[in-house]
Design an enzyme around this catalytic site. Structure first.
Site, PDB file in Angstrom:
ATOM      1  N   ARG A 119       0.833  -1.199   0.000  1.00 58.54           N
ATOM      2  CA  ARG A 119       0.000   0.000   0.000  1.00 58.54           C
ATOM      3  C   ARG A 119       0.869   1.251   0.000  1.00 58.54           C
ATOM      4  O   ARG A 119       1.025   1.911  -1.015  1.00 58.54           O
ATOM      5  CB  ARG A 119      -0.954  -0.016   1.211  1.00 58.54           C
ATOM      6  N   ASP A 120       1.526   1.544   1.107  1.00 62.23           N
ATOM      7  CA  ASP A 120       2.333   2.759   1.169  1.00 62.23           C
ATOM      8  C   ASP A 120       3.589   2.627   0.306  1.00 62.23           C
ATOM      9  O   ASP A 120       4.039   3.592  -0.306  1.00 62.23           O
ATOM     10  CB  ASP A 120       2.721   3.044   2.624  1.00 62.23           C
ATOM     11  N   TYR A 167      -5.794   5.419  11.615  1.00 62.49           N
ATOM     12  CA  TYR A 167      -4.618   6.253  11.324  1.00 62.49           C
ATOM     13  C   TYR A 167      -4.910   7.693  11.746  1.00 62.49           C
ATOM     14  O   TYR A 167      -5.980   8.228  11.447  1.00 62.49           O
ATOM     15  CB  TYR A 167      -4.332   6.279   9.830  1.00 62.49           C
ATOM     16  N   GLU A 179      -3.590  10.792  10.510  1.00 62.08           N
ATOM     17  CA  GLU A 179      -2.740  11.406   9.492  1.00 62.08           C
ATOM     18  C   GLU A 179      -2.156  12.728  10.004  1.00 62.08           C
ATOM     19  O   GLU A 179      -2.846  13.535  10.609  1.00 62.08           O
ATOM     20  CB  GLU A 179      -3.556  11.654   8.215  1.00 62.08           C
ATOM     21  N   HIS A 216       8.322   7.777   8.366  1.00 62.48           N
ATOM     22  CA  HIS A 216       8.844   8.085   7.037  1.00 62.48           C
ATOM     23  C   HIS A 216      10.293   8.560   7.179  1.00 62.48           C
ATOM     24  O   HIS A 216      10.734   8.954   8.252  1.00 62.48           O
ATOM     25  CB  HIS A 216       7.973   9.126   6.338  1.00 62.48           C
TER      26      HIS A 216
END
Length: 528
Positions: free
Chosen positions: A15-16, A143, A145, A208
Site C-alpha cells: 500500500r504505502d 490512522y 494522518e 517516514h
C-alpha cells in the site's frame, strides 16, 4: 525492558510502498509478495491497498483475500479506508477484506484546511464510519494522518482525538510521522506522553524517512511503549520512503529484548523479489540487503577475519540468508584472495599466490570489481605466464574503428630489446593488429604460426564490464594454445598473441626441451 513484550510488525509495502514514484504492482505480483510476507517472512499483518483506487487494485486485493481466507490469514490483511460512509466499507466488502485502517485527521491543520470541518463534525463522521464497518463485520484500526505535526502544533486537538478514539470499538490507533519530520528526541517524548496518558491503548508507529531517521525513530517508539511498527520492504514509499523492514528487524533483534515473529533469514529473498517486481534497484550500500554490505574489500579486513574475526559485528550475513564475500581488486591483499580460493577449493604455491595478487591489482586498476568467478581465469592466465620466458613485448598500440571505414592499428613491438613500428588496415581490430605484426615479422624474415581457432568467453554471470578470456589455438608444427585476459576483447587477443610469440621464440632456440616444458605447464593451466 520487559522481555515478554512482543512487537507487531505491520508491513505496508503493498500500500504505502506502492506510492513510490513509478511503482505499480500487478495483481499477481501483489499476491506473490503477500504470500512471502505472511508465510515466509511471517510478519504479523500486511496493508495491501487503498480503497476505491482502481479496478486493478480491487482485483489485487480480491486475489489476496481469497488466498488469505483459505489459509486463515484474513484478519491479518488490512486495507486503507476513508471517512466516507458507506463508500470505503462497501469497497472492502466487495474486495473480501475484513480489516479497515481508517484514515482520520491527526492535526488541526489538516482538519481545518483540507476537510474544512470542525472537530465535532469530524469526530461524528469517524464514529459513523466505525459503526458502519462494525455492522458489516469489518474490524477497524485508526490512522491519525499528520500526527507528528499535530503533536508539535495542535497537541490539544490531537490528544482530544485519541481520547475520543480510545472509547470507540477500534483495535489499534496508528501514529504516522506522515512527513518524516520528527527527531528521535521528539518521537521519544511524544510516545512517552501518549502511552502514559492512554496505557490501555494499542499504539502503532509509522515512520517516514525524509531525514534518514525512520529507523532511529522506530527504535525510540518501540523502546518507549508502542506495540506495533509499520515497515516496507527495501524502504519503499513516497518521497524518501518508509522505515525499511530489514533494518527495523535487525535493530529490534540486536538492541532490544522484545519479541517479534519475523524470520529474518528470509529477508533477503523477499527483498530481491520486491526489487524485481518494483523495478527499484537496491543501493549497493543499503544495510542488510545491499550488494556490498557483507563484502570486505580491503585486504587488511580479510586478514583480520582470519584472526579471530576482528572485523565482524552482530550483523552476520547468514542471519539474513546471505554469505560474506571478499572483493577482489586493487585494494585486495593475499588474505582476500585466499578467502576466495577457499570458496573455489583451489590452493596455490606461495610464489604463484604473489603473482596472482599482483595480477588482480593490475586488473583492478582497469575494472572496478574483480569477482570470484573471474579468479580461475586469472589463475590460468598467470600460470601460463609463469611458463613463458618473455623477450617479446607489445610496447604500444593505437586502434581506430569507425563506421564506414576499415579499422586501423599502429603497433610498436620490442623484440630482444629492439623496437619496431608498423601500421595496417584490416577487416577488424584484431585482423589489423595481425597484419601489422606480420609486416614486422616479414622484415625479420620470421614466420608466424597459423591461427586455427579463436575462442572468446566470459566468467559465469559476467556483465558488460566482465573480463574477457580469449583462447587462441595455433599450428606451428605442433598444436598449442595461448590465453589472454582483459576487459577488452581485442586486447585479450593481443595478449594471447604476445604469449604465442614468446613461446615460438623458445621453440626456435631449443625445440625439444622448451616444447616439453611448455606443453606440460600449458596442460596444467588449461586443466586448472
Amino acid at each position: 525492558m520487559n522481555h515478554q513484550r512482543r512487537i507487531e510488525i505491520m508491513d505496508t509495502t503493498l500500500r504505502d510502498g506502492e506510492q513510490t514514484s513509478g511503482v505499480s504492482f500487478l495483481p499477481s505480483e501483489k499476491l506473490q509478495i503477500a504470500k512471502l510476507l505472511l508465510e515466509e517472512l511471517r510478519v504479523d499483518r500486511i496493508e495491501v491497498a487503498s480503497a476505491r483506487v482502481s479496478d486493478g487494485e480491487l482485483e489485487g486485493v480480491q486475489k489476496i483475500t481469497h488466498w488469505a481466507a483459505e489459509k486463515g490469514y484474513l484478519d491479518r490483511v488490512e486495507v486503507l479506508g476513508f471517512v466516507d460512509t458507506p463508500a470505503s466499507v462497501n469497497w472492502l466488502i466487495q474486495a473480501g477484506a475484513k480489516v479497515m485502517n481508517l484514515l482520520t485527521k491527526g492535526s488541526l491543520n489538516h482538519l481545518t484546511h483540507q476537510l474544512k470541518k470542525t472537530q465535532e463534525q469530524h469526530f461524528a463522521d469517524i464514529a459513523q464510519s466505525i459503526a458502519h464497518a462494525q455492522e458489516n463485520g469489518i474490524d477497524v484500526n485508526i490512522y491519525l494522518e499528520d500526527w507528528s505535526n499535530g503533536m508539535r502544533n495542535s497537541k490539544e486537538y490531537t490528544l482530544d482525538l485519541i481520547e475520543f478514539l480510545s472509547k470507540q470499538p477500534v483495535k489499534r490507533i496508528m501514529l504516522p510521522d506522515t512527513l518524516g519530520l520528527l527527531s528521535p528526541e521528539e518521537t521519544k517524548a511524544f510516545i512517552i506522553e501518549i502511552v502514559a496518558q492512554f496505557p490501555d491503548v494499542h499504539f502503532d508507529f509509522h515512520a517516514h524517512n525524509d531525514y534518514d531517521l525512520s529507523v532511529a525513530n522506530a527504535m525510540e517508539a518501540i523502546l518507549n511503549g508502542v506495540a506495533g511498527i509499520h515497515t516496507t520492504v527495501n524502504g519503499l514509499g513516497e518521497r524518501a520512503g518508509n522505515a525499511p523492514l530489514e533494518s527495523v528487524i535487525a535493530v529490534i533483534k540486536d538492541f532490544t529484548d522484545l519479541q517479534i515473529n519475523v524470520q529474518e533469514q528470509k529477508i533477503y529473498r523477499v527483498s530481491k523479489l520486491v526489487e524485481q517486481f518494483s523495478g527499484q534497484h537496491i543501493p549497493a550500500n543499503k544495510p542488510v540487503v545491499g550488494e556490498n554490505v557483507f563484502t570486505q574489500t580491503a585486504g587488511i579486513h580479510a586478514d583480520g577475519d582470519n584472526k579471530k574475526n576482528l572485523y565482524f559485528n552482530d550483523l552476520m550475513p547468514e542471519r539474513f540468508g546471505r554469505q560474506r564475500k571478499y572483493a577482489l581488486g586493487k585494494t585486495s591483499g593475499k588474505a582476500n584472495i585466499l578467502k576466495n580460493l577457499e570458496e573455489l577449493g583451489i590452493s596455490l604455491e606461495k610464489d604463484e599466490l604473489t603473482k596472482v595478487t599482483q595480477r588482480i591489482i593490475e586488473l583492478g586498476d582497469k575494472k572496478e570489481r574483480v569477482t570470484t568467478e573471474d579468479l580461475p581465469y586469472i589463475i590460468s592466465d598467470v600460470l601460463q605466464n609463469n611458463s613463458i620466458e618473455k623477450n617479446i613485448h607489445i610496447e604500444g598500440y593505437h586502434m581506430t574503428h569507425s563506421k564506414g571505414l576499415k579499422p586501423t592499428v599502429q603497433l610498436r613491438m620490442k623484440i630482444h630489446g629492439k623496437t619496431y613500428d608498423e601500421s595496417a588496415t584490416g577487416d577488424g581490430q584484431y585482423d589489423s593488429f595481425m597484419r601489422a605484426l606480420r609486416k614486422i615479422y616479414k622484415g625479420l624474415k620470421k614466420e608466424l604460426p597459423k591461427l586455427i581457432d579463436y575462442h572468446v568467453s566470459i566468467p559465469p554471470g559476467g556483465k558488460t564490464d566482465a573480463f574477457v578470456e580469449t583462447v587462441i589455438t595455433w599450428d606451428y608444427g605442433k598444436i598449442f594454445k595461448t590465453k589472454g585476459l582483459d576487459p577488452d576483447q581485442t586486447v585479450a587477443a593481443m595478449m594471447a598473441t604476445e604469449k604465442m610469440l614468446n613461446i615460438v621464440e623458445t621453440f626456435n632456440q631449443n625445440p625439444t626441451q622448451e616444447e616439453s616444458k611448455f606443453y606440460g605447464n600449458e596442460y596444467r593451466a588449461v586443466a586448472g
